[in-house]
Design a protein around this motif. Structure first.
Motif, short mmCIF file in Angstrom:
data_model
loop_
_atom_site.label_atom_id
_atom_site.label_comp_id
_atom_site.label_asym_id
_atom_site.label_seq_id
_atom_site.Cartn_x
_atom_site.Cartn_y
_atom_site.Cartn_z
N VAL A 1 48.90 13.15 34.19
CA VAL A 1 50.27 12.83 34.62
C VAL A 1 51.28 13.27 33.57
N GLU A 2 50.87 13.32 32.31
CA GLU A 2 51.78 13.69 31.23
C GLU A 2 52.06 15.19 31.18
N THR A 3 51.21 15.98 31.80
CA THR A 3 51.39 17.43 31.76
C THR A 3 51.70 18.03 33.13
N LYS A 4 51.93 17.17 34.13
CA LYS A 4 52.11 17.68 35.48
C LYS A 4 53.36 18.55 35.63
N ASP A 5 54.38 18.35 34.77
CA ASP A 5 55.60 19.14 34.86
C ASP A 5 55.62 20.32 33.89
N PHE A 6 54.51 20.56 33.20
CA PHE A 6 54.45 21.66 32.25
C PHE A 6 54.43 23.00 32.99
N SER A 7 55.02 24.00 32.37
CA SER A 7 54.88 25.36 32.87
C SER A 7 53.50 25.87 32.45
N PRO A 8 53.01 26.95 33.05
CA PRO A 8 51.71 27.51 32.63
C PRO A 8 51.66 27.81 31.14
N SER A 9 52.76 28.28 30.58
CA SER A 9 52.79 28.57 29.14
C SER A 9 52.67 27.30 28.32
N GLN A 10 53.35 26.25 28.75
CA GLN A 10 53.28 24.98 28.02
C GLN A 10 51.88 24.37 28.12
N VAL A 11 51.25 24.49 29.28
CA VAL A 11 49.88 23.98 29.44
C VAL A 11 48.94 24.73 28.51
N ARG A 12 49.12 26.05 28.42
CA ARG A 12 48.26 26.85 27.54
C ARG A 12 48.39 26.40 26.09
N VAL A 13 49.62 26.23 25.62
CA VAL A 13 49.85 25.80 24.24
C VAL A 13 49.27 24.41 24.02
N TRP A 14 49.51 23.52 24.98
CA TRP A 14 49.03 22.14 24.88
C TRP A 14 47.51 22.08 24.80
N ARG A 15 46.84 22.89 25.61
CA ARG A 15 45.38 22.87 25.67
C ARG A 15 44.77 23.53 24.43
#
Length: 281
Positions: free
Chosen positions: A82-96
């Motif tokens: 739920v904390e990453t549901k609004d992330f862009s693909p780029s933000q998800v990549r950095v986060w992961r």
């Protein structure tokens, strides 16, 4: 005769349905005789003495499955979607990438042990490993502290969700020498006469050019402007605004939280209800 439940979670749910918290047998024997007798009496009064699943749940004979360190990020990612549901693909990549890398480093250093077997020495070993890298000129204190912080937050989150009662193995562990470099702002004259001069941005594609205009007119971060979505832009209000979400990791900033939300009023052409570049006079 009942069938024994498959798995720790099922045993825990069954215990709750019978009116008890699930307590593993090793801990249960340490309770008072009165508490232990209460559980035995419940099996009799509820008529489930012949139910193997009920006995397992109430008497705590199903052991908690090992939670291996290598599974930490996978479990954490699933628990915090739920904390990453609004992330862009780029933000998800950095986060992961940052979090999975930190877990892999720790596993390589101390082995793929059960998370419940982690000790304060393990946290210190990881910190000292990073210190050795810094001495050898490999990396910097900011990256080290970010990795330590990410591991600490993942362990704390799963400690709560899994009821693990873990020690805070990274408490107080932080490398000194981190330098925060502030970014110097452009002079207004430079922005107007160089960046926004007539024809200065003709070599950029339209999307990139509009992002720059938005940044210049609103003060949004680059990642905020690039990841704006239709539902986050509110123009039909007395004071037009946007709600933004950006990754501090992506922007290279530093904070106690990795991600940040804010509301930003817009300087827009009210008659057209759109953000427009500053016209040259």
């Amino acid at each position: 005769m009942g069938v024994a439940p498959r798995g720790y979670e099922q045993a825990r749910r069954r215990a709750r349905s019978l009116g008890f918290d699930y307590i593993e047998n090793e801990q249960l024997v340490g309770l008072s005789a009165e508490k232990r007798l209460e559980r035995l009496e419940a099996l009799v009064s509820k008529g489930v003495t012949g139910d193997a699943g009920a006995r397992m749940a109430v008497l705590g004979t199903e052991r908690r499955p090992p939670f291996l360190l290598s599974k930490l990020f996978v479990e954490y990612e699933a628990a915090t979607k739920v904390e990453t549901k609004d992330f862009s693909p780029s933000q998800v990549r950095v986060w992961r990438n940052g979090r999975s890398r930190a877990v892999a480093e720790l596993v390589k250093l101390i082995g793929d042990k059960a998370i419940t077997d982690l000790t304060l020495d393990d946290g210190l070993d990881y910190c000292e490993w990073w210190r050795g890298r810094l001495v050898a000129g490999e990396g910097n204190a900011k990256n080290a502290n970010k990795a330590i912080g990410q591991l600490s937050r993942m362990l704390k989150e799963m400690n709560i969700r899994r009821r693990l009662n873990l020690p805070d193995v990274f408490k107080g562990l932080r490398l000194k020498g981190e330098v925060e470099k502030s970014r110097s702002p452009f002079e207004a004259e430079f922005i107007q006469e160089r960046l926004l001069a007539t024809g200065a941005l003709d070599g950029m594609n339209e999307e990139a050019r509009l992002i720059l205009y938005v940044v210049a007119r609103t003060g949004l971060r680059l990642s905020e402007a690039a990841n704006l979505q239709p539902h986050t832009v509110h123009l039909d209000t007395a004071i037009p605004y946007v709600r933004t979400f950006f990754s501090l990791e992506e922007d290279g900033a530093r904070s106690d939280s990795d991600n940040y939300k804010r509301t930003r009023a817009l300087n827009v052409d009210i008659s057209e209800r759109r953000i427009t570049p500053q016209r040259q006079r």
